[in-house]
Write a protein that holds these residues in place. Structure first.
Motif, PDB file in Angstrom:
ATOM      1  N   LEU A 186       0.746  -1.148   0.006  1.00 22.96           N
ATOM      2  CA  LEU A 186      -0.072  -0.013  -0.139  1.00 22.96           C
ATOM      3  C   LEU A 186       0.912   1.192  -0.216  1.00 22.96           C
ATOM      4  O   LEU A 186       0.571   2.090  -0.794  1.00 22.96           O
ATOM      5  CB  LEU A 186      -0.851  -0.035   1.180  1.00 22.96           C
ATOM      6  N   ILE A 187       1.812   1.236   0.686  1.00 25.13           N
ATOM      7  CA  ILE A 187       2.910   2.367   0.860  1.00 25.13           C
ATOM      8  C   ILE A 187       3.396   2.577  -0.453  1.00 25.13           C
ATOM      9  O   ILE A 187       3.490   3.604  -0.812  1.00 25.13           O
ATOM     10  CB  ILE A 187       3.780   2.054   2.048  1.00 25.13           C
ATOM     11  N   ALA A 239       2.306   1.529  -3.292  1.00 24.18           N
ATOM     12  CA  ALA A 239       1.528   2.234  -4.539  1.00 24.18           C
ATOM     13  C   ALA A 239       1.159   3.575  -4.262  1.00 24.18           C
ATOM     14  O   ALA A 239       0.998   4.553  -5.101  1.00 24.18           O
ATOM     15  CB  ALA A 239       0.067   1.456  -4.267  1.00 24.18           C
ATOM     16  N   VAL A 240       1.164   4.158  -2.778  1.00 17.73           N
ATOM     17  CA  VAL A 240       0.718   5.776  -2.661  1.00 17.73           C
ATOM     18  C   VAL A 240       1.817   6.361  -3.176  1.00 17.73           C
ATOM     19  O   VAL A 240       1.870   7.239  -3.884  1.00 17.73           O
ATOM     20  CB  VAL A 240       0.582   5.786  -1.228  1.00 17.73           C
ATOM     21  N   GLY A 287       1.817   6.388  -6.759  1.00 23.19           N
ATOM     22  CA  GLY A 287       0.551   7.368  -7.129  1.00 23.19           C
ATOM     23  C   GLY A 287       0.868   8.985  -7.200  1.00 23.19           C
ATOM     24  O   GLY A 287       0.364   9.899  -7.770  1.00 23.19           O
ATOM     25  N   LEU A 288       1.618   9.198  -6.224  1.00 17.56           N
ATOM     26  CA  LEU A 288       2.137  10.579  -5.822  1.00 17.56           C
ATOM     27  C   LEU A 288       3.260  11.202  -6.952  1.00 17.56           C
ATOM     28  O   LEU A 288       3.370  12.314  -7.146  1.00 17.56           O
ATOM     29  CB  LEU A 288       2.610  10.845  -4.669  1.00 17.56           C
ATOM     30  N   THR A 337       2.755  10.928 -10.292  1.00 17.03           N
ATOM     31  CA  THR A 337       2.382  10.771 -11.684  1.00 17.03           C
ATOM     32  C   THR A 337       2.362  12.044 -12.147  1.00 17.03           C
ATOM     33  O   THR A 337       2.632  12.263 -13.427  1.00 17.03           O
ATOM     34  CB  THR A 337       0.739  10.543 -11.475  1.00 17.03           C
ATOM     35  N   THR A 363       0.842  16.405  -7.980  1.00 17.25           N
ATOM     36  CA  THR A 363       0.993  15.499  -6.790  1.00 17.25           C
ATOM     37  C   THR A 363       2.450  15.474  -6.285  1.00 17.25           C
ATOM     38  O   THR A 363       2.824  15.252  -5.213  1.00 17.25           O
ATOM     39  CB  THR A 363       0.710  14.095  -7.162  1.00 17.25           C
ATOM     40  N   GLY A 410       2.623  18.104  -4.104  1.00 14.47           N
ATOM     41  CA  GLY A 410       1.791  17.716  -2.745  1.00 14.47           C
ATOM     42  C   GLY A 410       2.576  16.622  -2.106  1.00 14.47           C
ATOM     43  O   GLY A 410       2.748  16.804  -0.782  1.00 14.47           O
ATOM     44  N   LEU A 457      -4.301   2.000   7.582  1.00 13.66           N
ATOM     45  CA  LEU A 457      -3.095   2.553   7.210  1.00 13.66           C
ATOM     46  C   LEU A 457      -3.604   3.745   6.612  1.00 13.66           C
ATOM     47  O   LEU A 457      -3.114   4.810   6.903  1.00 13.66           O
ATOM     48  CB  LEU A 457      -2.442   1.648   6.264  1.00 13.66           C
ATOM     49  N   GLY A 461      -0.618  20.070   1.069  1.00 13.00           N
ATOM     50  CA  GLY A 461      -0.173  18.905   0.179  1.00 13.00           C
ATOM     51  C   GLY A 461      -0.962  18.092   0.036  1.00 13.00           C
ATOM     52  O   GLY A 461      -1.349  17.440  -1.073  1.00 13.00           O
ATOM     53  N   LEU A 493      -3.591  18.773  -2.671  1.00 12.15           N
ATOM     54  CA  LEU A 493      -2.930  18.638  -4.060  1.00 12.15           C
ATOM     55  C   LEU A 493      -2.890  17.127  -4.400  1.00 12.15           C
ATOM     56  O   LEU A 493      -3.046  16.770  -5.611  1.00 12.15           O
ATOM     57  CB  LEU A 493      -1.505  19.065  -4.287  1.00 12.15           C
ATOM     58  N   ILE A 494      -2.592  16.245  -3.442  1.00 17.61           N
ATOM     59  CA  ILE A 494      -2.525  14.905  -3.714  1.00 17.61           C
ATOM     60  C   ILE A 494      -3.903  14.159  -3.717  1.00 17.61           C
ATOM     61  O   ILE A 494      -3.897  12.968  -4.132  1.00 17.61           O
ATOM     62  CB  ILE A 494      -1.506  14.157  -2.898  1.00 17.61           C
ATOM     63  N   ALA A 508      -5.098  11.682  -6.567  1.00 17.69           N
ATOM     64  CA  ALA A 508      -4.262  10.679  -6.928  1.00 17.69           C
ATOM     65  C   ALA A 508      -4.223   9.552  -5.730  1.00 17.69           C
ATOM     66  O   ALA A 508      -4.324   8.468  -5.996  1.00 17.69           O
ATOM     67  CB  ALA A 508      -2.786  11.130  -6.995  1.00 17.69           C
ATOM     68  N   LEU A 509      -4.234  10.081  -4.451  1.00 15.02           N
ATOM     69  CA  LEU A 509      -4.276   9.299  -3.503  1.00 15.02           C
ATOM     70  C   LEU A 509      -5.689   8.541  -3.432  1.00 15.02           C
ATOM     71  O   LEU A 509      -5.709   7.221  -3.315  1.00 15.02           O
ATOM     72  CB  LEU A 509      -4.482   9.943  -2.194  1.00 15.02           C
ATOM     73  N   THR A 564      -5.331   5.502  -6.043  1.00 14.07           N
ATOM     74  CA  THR A 564      -4.620   4.529  -5.483  1.00 14.07           C
ATOM     75  C   THR A 564      -5.536   3.788  -4.613  1.00 14.07           C
ATOM     76  O   THR A 564      -5.238   2.471  -4.784  1.00 14.07           O
ATOM     77  CB  THR A 564      -3.171   5.226  -4.848  1.00 14.07           C
ATOM     78  N   ARG A 619      -8.188   1.343  -5.919  1.00 16.46           N
ATOM     79  CA  ARG A 619      -7.638   0.220  -6.212  1.00 16.46           C
ATOM     80  C   ARG A 619      -7.339  -0.789  -5.595  1.00 16.46           C
ATOM     81  O   ARG A 619      -7.504  -2.068  -5.843  1.00 16.46           O
ATOM     82  CB  ARG A 619      -6.275   0.434  -7.409  1.00 16.46           C
ATOM     83  N   PHE A 620      -7.130  -0.437  -4.254  1.00 18.50           N
ATOM     84  CA  PHE A 620      -6.849  -1.474  -3.193  1.00 18.50           C
ATOM     85  C   PHE A 620      -8.102  -1.798  -2.421  1.00 18.50           C
ATOM     86  O   PHE A 620      -7.846  -2.524  -1.117  1.00 18.50           O
ATOM     87  CB  PHE A 620      -5.848  -0.876  -2.199  1.00 18.50           C
TER      88      PHE A 620
END
Lengths: 341, 341
Positions: A245-246, A248-249, A252-253, A255, A259, A262, B245, B262, B265-266, B269-270, B273, B276-277
């Motif tokens: 998960l970490i 993936a995050v 994702g940031l 991209t 982001t 951010g 988490l 921050g 901004l994210i 995207a967050l 992500t 998807r999980f």
């Protein structure tokens, strides 16, 4: 003086971080003494850069190393001169009060069970690991020592976990729950169904029923009891889901520009949050119920964790945890003897 | 025409989202027909706002509802007029080809096993769930239907999982692994040790050995096989660690102005992500091996998931998955008969 044998060759960062951790722990406690096991010259070379109280550190020469790809049981039986077997023998002969290693989990577990006797009243010795939760860590046991468990073993794990959390971690009257796949009476496999009435019969245990794995990260209980197969699956999935998960995050940031900016802003806060969820920060995992103490550190332990775990060993021995475990388990056994008569 | 009985009263968002999902699915496929089970008037009221092909949707009046706090087995036996039991009976009598519910998992599982017969060759019916990974979803089975499993059952789960992933999900020659607590030969409990030689004896199965739970989120295999206790612990811990988490990260981002900016901004995207999980996005979880098809949707399913799951039921039936499962399992059984003679 509490003497801890320390496997200088265990873990990804050995011997550097292990030796550094030993020196650090010695400077923090005047009542600790360390015996480093491993190839003498190599350890001496490492030690050259540090100043420390030489009367409280010695090296036990152990030229062999047990690697991660070896069969644990075979390695323990064959490599008598390995850092792990030598450390365990120091514990067995009473030259050390505890043995700490960040090396092969399998070898440390198998070695502890094969070489070191159990304390009175203990039928099986579970591996107990502190796992991160939303709030304070929970103790998960058994994390991998005894598969195909019996109800009586789980009962003992519950009691040992309670003593560890209350005495070593300072949690007053820790809650104990049994891992199950539902909360209803009828749920569970045979092991759980047979364990339930036994565990409920112990008045001193703060048993609060079943816990579904979903609730473990929300700190559903202070002590989480499972057989070693289930416990090991939980421990490793914790790591797996967390790290996936970490990453993936993080991915994702990265991209786009928005982001990325951010991500820069939140980086320190994110790091802090994720660090709290790392499984390696909670020191060593003890194999409970052995004469003396065998403790396992995460393979990627740094000097910080090694130093913390050494001090943890010191408290464990000083607090007389083994006497307390033995006393409680013998007392529990009497309850069932009385019930049977 | 494929007929699916749909529990209109199952799940947190029933009947609104369920009914909406049914209407949506009907508009997407001309070969689908839906029988909504639940209180007639209530469903009719919901349906008023939609236009749809009335020849392909009817209501089966079922005034009773099985709630989440009821004992599943007792509820199935007692509440003959519940939306779940009525739906299952439609499947049993052949009026429907499949039954879909977002209601009590326990009741759907127990009901499927109690009311619907198994297809030829199948000894036990596992619950199979698609779980998110770093890449494409993996199929985890058994997720909770058969505790205290036998080696022969796990073998059948492996085969059924392979067929499902290849036929329904279009994965060519899907890899199959068995959940264990280590990769070494000697690792595991009795169940795993006894399953290994059986599973290795099936030449058509793309069996690739053990998988530690840590590797599941990294898509360690297309089909992940476990007994129901272990599988359910994995499924629920996936949810638990993920949600904990995520909420910790969110909380961590609200600490000061810098991180708040921050976070803004994210945010998109967050969200993407994390979505998807989510475990709820992968449609329904089939109880494999029953005559007809019983499928379970996540309790918080919206019309999107219900509609997707209805279409999934349609494919499952159209593709003749049950015939393929039966054929494969009977063939596998012959291999062992030959070996025994």
């Amino acid at each position: 003086m509490i003497k801890v044998a320390l496997d200088a060759m265990g873990g990804d960062n050995s011997p550097q971080e292990i030796v550094k951790g030993a020196v650090e722990a010695l400077s923090k406690s005047a009542e600790l003494s360390v015996i480093l096991t491993g190839p003498k010259e190599r350890i001496e070379n490492e030690l050259k850069q540090y100043t420390f109280d030489k009367s409280r550190l010695r090296i036990e020469d152990a030229p062999e190393v047990i690697t991660l790809d070896e069969s644990p049981v075979a390695a323990i039986q064959k490599k008598k001169d390995s850092s792990i077997v030598r450390g365990l023998m120091l514990l067995k002969t009473g030259e050390a009060d505890a043995f700490l290693s960040a090396g092969s989990s399998g070898a440390v577990l198998a070695g502890g069970q094969l070489k070191i006797g159990r304390i009175k009243g203990v039928d099986r010795t579970p591996l107990a690991t502190l796992i991160p939760t939303e709030t304070t860590p929970s103790l998960l046991l058994d994390c991998g020592a005894n598969v195909d468990a019996k109800p009586q073993w789980l009962l003992q794990f519950a009691r040992m976990g309670q003593i560890y959390m209350s005495e070593v971690c300072g949690i007053s009257n820790p809650s104990v729950k049994l891992v199950n796949i539902g909360l209803e009476e009828e749920k569970g496999n045979n092991l759980i169904k047979e364990t339930k009435p036994l565990i409920e019969a112990l008045p001193e245990l703060n048993y609060q029923g079943y816990i579904e794995s979903r609730e473990i990260p929300h700190h559903g209980a202070d002590v989480v009891v499972a057989d070693a197969f289930t416990g090991n699956v939980i421990l490793k999935l914790y790591e797996g889901v967390g790290s996936t998960l970490i990453s993936a995050v993080r991915k994702g940031l990265m991209t786009d520009l928005r982001t990325k900016i951010g991500a820069l802003l939140i980086k320190p806060a994110l790091k802090k949050t994720l660090r709290r969820f790392g499984t390696e920060d909670n020191g060593g995992a003890p194999l409970l119920g052995l004469k003396g103490l065998v403790m396992k550190c995460h393979g990627n332990a740094t000097h910080v964790e090694i130093s913390n775990a050494l001090l943890q060993c010191e408290s464990f021995v000083k607090l007389g945890i083994n006497d307390k475990i033995s006393e409680a388990l013998l007392k529990d056994k009497k309850i069932f003897e009385v019930n049977e008569n």
